[in-house]
Scaffold this motif. Structure first.
Motif, short mmCIF file in Angstrom:
data_model
loop_
_atom_site.label_atom_id
_atom_site.label_comp_id
_atom_site.label_asym_id
_atom_site.label_seq_id
_atom_site.Cartn_x
_atom_site.Cartn_y
_atom_site.Cartn_z
N ILE A 165 -7.63 1.46 4.33
CA ILE A 165 -6.71 0.32 4.27
C ILE A 165 -7.32 -0.91 4.92
O ILE A 165 -7.21 -2.02 4.40
N LYS A 168 -7.34 7.26 5.88
CA LYS A 168 -6.45 6.29 5.23
C LYS A 168 -6.49 4.95 5.97
O LYS A 168 -6.56 3.90 5.33
N ILE A 221 0.86 -1.18 0.00
CA ILE A 221 0.00 0.00 0.00
C ILE A 221 0.90 1.23 0.00
O ILE A 221 1.76 1.39 0.88
#
Length: 161
Positions: free
Chosen positions: A160, A156, A9
């Motif tokens: 994720i 974020k 990522i």
């Protein structure tokens, strides 16, 4: 036998791509000037602003404007016809980004980008710097309501997960 993919990522601005701070500074200064503000930023000053969305940035700098006007100004910051030349001038892949992404893919890995960008613009940014063909999925977390680095980190992290 169970196969598992290795997932990588990545952040985009400042990680896979460089030049964004110069683009943002020029856009901010142009729109501030167009809308009556005398405030101007240098790239160093702009890079020290906590994570933000254009909406919160202009709301702070143009307090006498209506919310509707702020929304229009913030949208103008994404005007490709007006600001595309800045992407061409400043935005480029970070040194080694393409080779690292290629290595991940060649070894069976998956590349995912999670960025403090508008989701609908992130694909364009990836394509512009020539990395989109190495990215399996991308997610922009800015919806116009980001007011702090903490907001960005929370969004974020949620994305994720």
């Amino acid at each position: 036998m169970i196969m598992s993919e290795k997932v990588f990522i990545w952040d985009f601005h400042g990680t896979l791509e460089i030049g964004t701070v110069f683009i943002l500074t020029e856009i901010a200064n142009a729109l501030l000037q167009e809308n009556g503000s005398t405030k101007r930023y240098t790239p160093i000053e702009f890079s020290n602003i906590p994570s933000f969305s254009w909406n919160t940035f202009f709301r702070h700098h143009l307090p006498n404007h209506t919310e509707e006007t702020i929304q229009l100004i913030a949208q103008d910051a994404y005007n490709e016809k007006k600001f595309a030349h800045l992407m061409d001038q400043y935005s480029q892949p970070n040194k080694g980004a393409l080779s690292v992404l290629q290595s991940v893919k060649a070894n069976g890995g998956v590349n995912i980008v999670v960025s403090h960008s508008r989701h609908e613009k992130l694909g364009y940014y990836l394509s512009h710097v020539g990395l989109s063909h190495m990215i399996d999925a991308h997610y922009g977390v800015d919806d116009g309501r980001v007011t702090s680095r903490k907001d960005v980190l929370q969004r974020k992290t949620t994305t994720i997960r």
